[in-house]
Design a protein around this motif. Structure first.
Motif, short mmCIF file in Angstrom:
data_model
loop_
_atom_site.label_atom_id
_atom_site.label_comp_id
_atom_site.label_asym_id
_atom_site.label_seq_id
_atom_site.Cartn_x
_atom_site.Cartn_y
_atom_site.Cartn_z
N THR A 42 21.29 12.85 40.59
CA THR A 42 22.68 12.03 40.16
C THR A 42 22.71 12.14 38.85
N ALA A 43 21.37 12.99 38.23
CA ALA A 43 22.05 13.55 36.46
C ALA A 43 22.56 14.77 36.70
N ASP A 44 23.01 15.68 38.14
CA ASP A 44 24.12 16.37 38.08
C ASP A 44 25.57 15.86 37.93
N ARG A 45 25.62 14.40 39.03
CA ARG A 45 26.90 13.88 39.21
C ARG A 45 27.32 13.31 38.13
N VAL A 46 26.02 13.13 37.12
CA VAL A 46 26.62 12.00 35.83
C VAL A 46 26.67 12.82 34.62
N THR A 47 26.86 14.35 34.52
CA THR A 47 26.95 15.46 33.65
C THR A 47 28.49 15.55 33.82
N PHE A 48 29.03 15.98 35.74
CA PHE A 48 30.58 16.30 36.24
C PHE A 48 31.25 14.59 35.20
N ILE A 49 31.15 13.62 36.57
CA ILE A 49 32.05 13.17 35.45
C ILE A 49 32.01 12.19 34.47
N GLY A 50 30.81 12.93 33.30
CA GLY A 50 31.16 12.26 31.79
C GLY A 50 31.97 13.47 31.70
N THR A 51 31.96 15.13 31.78
CA THR A 51 32.37 16.18 31.31
C THR A 51 34.00 15.64 31.77
N GLY A 52 34.31 14.86 33.60
CA GLY A 52 35.34 14.90 33.29
C GLY A 52 36.68 13.68 32.24
N LEU A 53 35.72 12.39 31.99
CA LEU A 53 35.37 11.10 30.22
C LEU A 53 36.33 12.77 29.18
N LEU A 54 35.08 13.14 28.89
CA LEU A 54 35.17 13.95 27.37
C LEU A 54 36.44 14.54 27.84
#
Length: 147
Positions: A42-54
């Motif tokens: 879940t942390a990996d997914r949040v990091t990937f999506i957060g990077t996309g949002l950033l």
């Protein structure tokens, strides 16, 4: 050149389309990858999506510049600042060869970049927009133009 009808907004439309499309595609790809890779936590997914949002946020910030001319004056919105100018404050509108965007010479002796009229992707549009803003400054203010 005839005086453009006010209000008018100058904005690098093609550049905005490219930046916002790229940001949306980046977010979509990173989100899809994060959901497809089963080994991700879940942390990996949040990091990937957060990077996309950033990435989308940065590209949206880069697409923010515009110049809005009204009867009262000009509002210049650059990346992180917005400045309102009366027509009388604009002495000269400059877009010289090699300049990335228009510069406004102001009555206080300073120069203000107007990133909303930039030569990037649509150079001919930027030249036409700079001429239109120059005509407006000459008509409504005390400015004089320079090539």
């Amino acid at each position: 050149m005839s005086t453009p009808e006010l209000p008018v907004t100058f904005r690098p439309t093609r550049t905005r389309i490219v930046l916002l499309s790229t940001g949306g595609a980046l977010l979509a790809v990173l989100t899809a990858l994060s959901l497809m890779l089963e080994s991700f936590t879940t942390a990996d997914r949040v990091t990937f999506i957060g990077t996309g949002l950033l990435g989308l946020a940065v590209l949206a910030l880069l697409s923010r510049p515009k110049v809005v001319a009204t009867e009262d004056g000009v509002t210049v919105t650059n990346l992180t600042t917005t400045r309102r100018l009366a027509w009388a404050q604009i002495v000269r509108v400059n877009l010289r060869a090699g300049d990335p965007w228009v510069y406004l010479d102001l009555s206080d002796g300073t120069s203000l970049p107007a990133m909303g009229i930039q030569t990037g992707i649509a150079k001919q549009q930027a030249i036409a927009d700079a001429r239109a803003l120059r005509v407006l400054a000459e008509t409504h203010g005390t400015g004089r133009s320079a090539a």
